[in-house]
Motif scaffolding. Structure first.
Motif, short mmCIF file in Angstrom:
data_model
loop_
_atom_site.label_atom_id
_atom_site.label_comp_id
_atom_site.label_asym_id
_atom_site.label_seq_id
_atom_site.Cartn_x
_atom_site.Cartn_y
_atom_site.Cartn_z
N UNK A 4 -53.78 -30.14 -13.00
CA UNK A 4 -54.77 -30.59 -12.02
C UNK A 4 -55.62 -29.41 -11.54
N UNK A 5 -54.97 -28.27 -11.28
CA UNK A 5 -55.69 -27.08 -10.83
C UNK A 5 -56.14 -26.30 -12.07
N UNK A 6 -57.20 -26.82 -12.70
CA UNK A 6 -57.72 -26.19 -13.91
C UNK A 6 -59.22 -26.46 -14.01
N UNK A 7 -59.88 -25.74 -14.90
CA UNK A 7 -61.33 -25.84 -15.07
C UNK A 7 -61.70 -26.95 -16.04
N UNK A 8 -62.84 -27.59 -15.75
CA UNK A 8 -63.49 -28.49 -16.70
C UNK A 8 -64.67 -27.72 -17.31
N UNK A 9 -64.94 -27.96 -18.57
CA UNK A 9 -66.04 -27.26 -19.23
C UNK A 9 -67.38 -27.58 -18.59
N UNK A 10 -67.49 -28.78 -18.01
CA UNK A 10 -68.70 -29.20 -17.30
C UNK A 10 -68.56 -28.79 -15.84
N UNK A 11 -69.36 -27.83 -15.39
CA UNK A 11 -69.23 -27.28 -14.04
C UNK A 11 -69.41 -28.35 -12.96
N UNK A 12 -70.19 -29.39 -13.26
CA UNK A 12 -70.42 -30.45 -12.29
C UNK A 12 -69.18 -31.32 -12.08
N UNK A 13 -68.18 -31.14 -12.91
CA UNK A 13 -66.95 -31.93 -12.80
C UNK A 13 -65.81 -31.13 -12.19
N UNK A 14 -66.14 -29.98 -11.61
CA UNK A 14 -65.15 -29.14 -10.93
C UNK A 14 -65.33 -29.22 -9.42
N UNK A 15 -64.22 -29.10 -8.70
CA UNK A 15 -64.25 -28.96 -7.24
C UNK A 15 -63.64 -27.62 -6.90
N UNK A 16 -64.37 -26.80 -6.14
CA UNK A 16 -63.92 -25.44 -5.82
C UNK A 16 -63.39 -25.41 -4.39
N UNK A 17 -62.09 -25.22 -4.26
CA UNK A 17 -61.46 -25.24 -2.94
C UNK A 17 -61.91 -24.08 -2.05
N UNK A 18 -62.26 -22.96 -2.65
CA UNK A 18 -62.61 -21.78 -1.85
C UNK A 18 -64.07 -21.38 -1.97
N UNK A 19 -64.93 -22.33 -2.37
CA UNK A 19 -66.36 -22.01 -2.45
C UNK A 19 -67.02 -22.10 -1.08
N UNK A 20 -66.66 -23.09 -0.29
CA UNK A 20 -67.26 -23.28 1.03
C UNK A 20 -66.49 -22.56 2.14
N UNK A 21 -65.24 -22.19 1.84
CA UNK A 21 -64.41 -21.55 2.86
C UNK A 21 -64.51 -20.04 2.78
N UNK A 22 -64.02 -19.36 3.83
CA UNK A 22 -64.09 -17.90 3.91
C UNK A 22 -62.81 -17.35 4.51
N UNK A 23 -62.29 -16.28 3.92
CA UNK A 23 -61.07 -15.69 4.46
C UNK A 23 -61.31 -14.97 5.78
N UNK A 24 -62.58 -14.81 6.16
CA UNK A 24 -62.91 -14.08 7.39
C UNK A 24 -63.26 -15.00 8.56
N UNK A 25 -63.31 -16.32 8.34
CA UNK A 25 -63.78 -17.21 9.40
C UNK A 25 -62.97 -18.50 9.41
#
Length: 209
Positions: A4-25
């Motif tokens: 489940x925690x793996x990449x899809x070749x099509x970037x539009x079919x991925x969900x990034x858990x740490x793209x919107x989040x920040x370790x500083x905030x």
């Protein structure tokens, strides 16, 4: 079958858990999750309206309500954390799950921080739909035991029995217990917008000062 925690070749079919989040905030991160839970609730409700011939609404209303209520909880805790910093209380947020009490705490913190009557008036106007919903919710899930202990069954959308194995409010009802999905969307989109604006307002106020 891939992990489940793996990449899809099509970037539009991925969900990034740490793209919107920040370790500083961490407050920002709470707002991100709150936004996600409330968005999930309304998106799922809208999907139900497109086709409910199979009566899927009767099943999906439980995760819809869970997501909506949990989103409210995380928003209120994020707002409290920002306001506690602004009021120099040395606290973060109350750890319980009683939404009405969390809102009361936020109102108290806002009244302590804001000196401008117009800003207070705007705040009160923004939270009015939330107050009305939480009052309605409390009438369904809040009670007082014979010993005077307050019981708040916010787990009603997760389990049909409470922690004492007693049925939730909708189980033993003879008449139908109903949620108007169309109205739900109107109410919760309003609540979502207000909470998101308030949360980001006090977060940015903290960052600017």
């Amino acid at each position: 079958m891939n992990n489940v925690f793996s990449y899809n070749a099509d970037i539009e079919k991925n969900a990034y858990l740490n793209w919107r989040t920040s370790k500083h905030d961490h407050i920002h991160n709470m707002i991100v999750l709150a936004d996600g839970f409330m968005s999930a609730a309304t998106l799922l409700a809208k999907q139900v309206l497109l086709d409910n011939v199979d009566k899927k609404a009767d099943l999906l209303i439980f995760p819809i309500l869970f997501n909506a209520n949990h989103g409210i909880e995380v928003y209120l805790k994020a707002i409290s954390w920002s306001l506690n910093i602004l009021n120099n209380t040395g606290k973060r947020f109350d750890p319980h799950h009683k939404l009405n009490k969390l809102l009361e705490k936020n109102i108290s913190l806002v009244n302590t921080f804001e000196n401008d009557s117009e800003k207070l008036k705007t705040f009160n106007s923004m939270i009015d739909p939330l107050e009305k919903y939480l009052n309605e919710l409390s009438s369904k899930i809040e009670s007082v035991t014979d010993k005077g202990k307050e019981v708040y069954k916010i787990d009603f959308s997760r389990y049909t029995l409470d922690v004492k194995n007693e049925p939730q409010f909708y189980i033993n009802e003879f008449r139908n217990v109903v949620v108007d999905i169309e109205n739900f969307i109107v109410v919760f989109e309003s609540i979502h917008t207000s909470l998101n604006n308030i949360a980001n307002h006090y977060l940015y106020y903290n960052e600017e000062n």
